[in-house]
Design a protein around this motif. Sequence first.
Motif, mmCIF file in Angstrom:
data_model
loop_
_atom_site.group_PDB
_atom_site.id
_atom_site.type_symbol
_atom_site.label_atom_id
_atom_site.label_comp_id
_atom_site.label_asym_id
_atom_site.label_seq_id
_atom_site.Cartn_x
_atom_site.Cartn_y
_atom_site.Cartn_z
ATOM 1 N N GLY A 186 0.801 -1.214 0.000
ATOM 2 C CA GLY A 186 0.000 0.000 0.000
ATOM 3 C C GLY A 186 0.826 1.253 0.000
ATOM 4 O O GLY A 186 1.946 1.274 -0.517
ATOM 5 N N THR A 187 0.266 2.290 0.629
ATOM 6 C CA THR A 187 0.844 3.626 0.566
ATOM 7 C C THR A 187 0.808 4.310 1.929
ATOM 8 O O THR A 187 -0.169 4.188 2.663
ATOM 9 N N TYR A 188 1.874 5.023 2.222
ATOM 10 C CA TYR A 188 1.944 5.945 3.353
ATOM 11 C C TYR A 188 1.896 7.355 2.767
ATOM 12 O O TYR A 188 2.694 7.677 1.888
ATOM 13 N N THR A 189 0.993 8.208 3.241
ATOM 14 C CA THR A 189 0.948 9.602 2.819
ATOM 15 C C THR A 189 1.011 10.481 4.067
ATOM 16 O O THR A 189 0.049 10.569 4.832
ATOM 17 N N PHE A 190 2.191 11.069 4.284
ATOM 18 C CA PHE A 190 2.410 12.001 5.386
ATOM 19 C C PHE A 190 2.090 13.409 4.888
ATOM 20 O O PHE A 190 2.522 13.780 3.794
ATOM 21 N N THR A 191 1.386 14.205 5.686
ATOM 22 C CA THR A 191 1.136 15.604 5.358
ATOM 23 C C THR A 191 1.654 16.451 6.509
ATOM 24 O O THR A 191 1.186 16.325 7.644
ATOM 25 N N ALA A 192 2.647 17.287 6.198
ATOM 26 C CA ALA A 192 3.228 18.188 7.197
ATOM 27 C C ALA A 192 2.245 19.326 7.490
ATOM 28 O O ALA A 192 1.286 19.549 6.742
ATOM 29 N N ALA A 193 2.499 20.068 8.554
ATOM 30 C CA ALA A 193 1.617 21.164 8.965
ATOM 31 C C ALA A 193 1.432 22.195 7.855
ATOM 32 O O ALA A 193 0.366 22.795 7.735
ATOM 33 N N ASN A 194 2.450 22.400 7.013
ATOM 34 C CA ASN A 194 2.350 23.396 5.944
ATOM 35 C C ASN A 194 1.744 22.825 4.658
ATOM 36 O O ASN A 194 1.655 23.521 3.653
ATOM 37 N N GLY A 195 1.340 21.538 4.672
ATOM 38 C CA GLY A 195 0.718 20.931 3.493
ATOM 39 C C GLY A 195 1.653 20.126 2.611
ATOM 40 O O GLY A 195 1.197 19.420 1.709
ATOM 41 N N ASP A 196 2.976 20.200 2.830
ATOM 42 C CA ASP A 196 3.914 19.380 2.051
ATOM 43 C C ASP A 196 3.605 17.911 2.304
ATOM 44 O O ASP A 196 3.274 17.519 3.428
ATOM 45 N N ARG A 197 3.723 17.090 1.254
ATOM 46 C CA ARG A 197 3.425 15.664 1.387
ATOM 47 C C ARG A 197 4.639 14.810 1.071
ATOM 48 O O ARG A 197 5.380 15.078 0.138
ATOM 49 N N LEU A 198 4.780 13.763 1.863
ATOM 50 C CA LEU A 198 5.794 12.736 1.641
ATOM 51 C C LEU A 198 5.025 11.437 1.422
ATOM 52 O O LEU A 198 4.297 10.984 2.312
ATOM 53 N N VAL A 199 5.151 10.866 0.223
ATOM 54 C CA VAL A 199 4.394 9.673 -0.151
ATOM 55 C C VAL A 199 5.368 8.523 -0.369
ATOM 56 O O VAL A 199 6.411 8.689 -1.010
ATOM 57 N N ALA A 200 5.014 7.354 0.168
ATOM 58 C CA ALA A 200 5.873 6.176 0.035
ATOM 59 C C ALA A 200 5.017 4.944 -0.220
ATOM 60 O O ALA A 200 3.916 4.808 0.314
ATOM 61 N N ASP A 201 5.528 4.050 -1.065
ATOM 62 C CA ASP A 201 4.903 2.748 -1.301
ATOM 63 C C ASP A 201 5.478 1.771 -0.291
ATOM 64 O O ASP A 201 6.683 1.797 -0.014
ATOM 65 N N GLN A 202 4.612 0.910 0.259
ATOM 66 C CA GLN A 202 5.083 -0.009 1.293
ATOM 67 C C GLN A 202 4.643 -1.438 1.032
ATOM 68 O O GLN A 202 3.637 -1.681 0.377
ATOM 69 N N THR A 203 5.444 -2.356 1.563
ATOM 70 C CA THR A 203 5.096 -3.776 1.623
ATOM 71 C C THR A 203 5.325 -4.205 3.060
ATOM 72 O O THR A 203 6.199 -3.664 3.744
ATOM 73 N N GLY A 204 4.529 -5.151 3.520
ATOM 74 C CA GLY A 204 4.704 -5.555 4.901
ATOM 75 C C GLY A 204 4.029 -6.857 5.236
ATOM 76 O O GLY A 204 3.459 -7.528 4.372
ATOM 77 N N PHE A 205 4.124 -7.185 6.509
ATOM 78 C CA PHE A 205 3.510 -8.410 7.019
ATOM 79 C C PHE A 205 3.132 -8.179 8.473
ATOM 80 O O PHE A 205 3.611 -7.243 9.114
ATOM 81 N N SER A 206 2.252 -9.039 8.988
ATOM 82 C CA SER A 206 1.855 -8.903 10.390
ATOM 83 C C SER A 206 1.990 -10.232 11.098
ATOM 84 O O SER A 206 1.964 -11.295 10.474
ATOM 85 N N ALA A 207 2.124 -10.138 12.417
ATOM 86 C CA ALA A 207 2.236 -11.325 13.254
ATOM 87 C C ALA A 207 1.487 -11.066 14.558
ATOM 88 O O ALA A 207 1.595 -9.977 15.133
ATOM 89 N N LEU A 208 0.740 -12.047 14.995
ATOM 90 C CA LEU A 208 0.033 -11.960 16.267
ATOM 91 C C LEU A 208 1.068 -12.024 17.390
ATOM 92 O O LEU A 208 1.871 -12.950 17.448
ATOM 93 N N VAL A 209 1.086 -11.004 18.270
ATOM 94 C CA VAL A 209 2.055 -10.986 19.361
ATOM 95 C C VAL A 209 1.412 -11.331 20.698
ATOM 96 O O VAL A 209 2.107 -11.717 21.633
ATOM 97 N N GLU A 210 0.120 -11.156 20.801
ATOM 98 C CA GLU A 210 -0.670 -11.605 21.943
ATOM 99 C C GLU A 210 -2.121 -11.575 21.473
ATOM 100 O O GLU A 210 -2.425 -10.954 20.459
#
Length: 151
Positions: A64-88
């Motif tokens: 998927g995608t991470y879209t960060f928006t700074a207070a002034n409106g600048d955006r940092l966009v990144a594509d991500q891959t990941g996995f999850s694991a049950l920890v409890e």
Amino acid sequence: AAAAAGLLPFKGTLEGRHISRTPLAPPFVVDRFEAEGRATLLGQFELVIEATVNFGARPVTGTGTYTFTAANGDRLVADQTGFSALVEPGIVLITEHAVIDPGRSTGRFAGGTGTFTVGRFADAATGVGGLTLGTFEGTISIPGSPPLLTD
């Protein structure tokens, strides 16, 4: 000291909620999280995390995608891959590796490159409405930024 090709440290914390889950063809869903936090280079930010999750894979995986928006409106966009694991019971650890997209990032981040890794916990028992919180760390290069000095 040697200059490291314009790389700057990028790290921070995030906290938010699982906002929605949209079913696709089984075993896939699209999850949306909205969060806020604080990070180097961004300061206070708002964040939208969207991921297509494959519940048929072991471990469960997502892209998927991470879209960060700074207070002034600048955006940092990144594509991500990941996995999850049950920890409890009811709590999953989601680990995601993100690559910054220089073409979709805006303002001071336009043309920026780099990677970061996110580790965040999510309330799987609650699902939509549940909390997510975590940290991230990596390096980014922003056009016009001075290089990071290293020994």
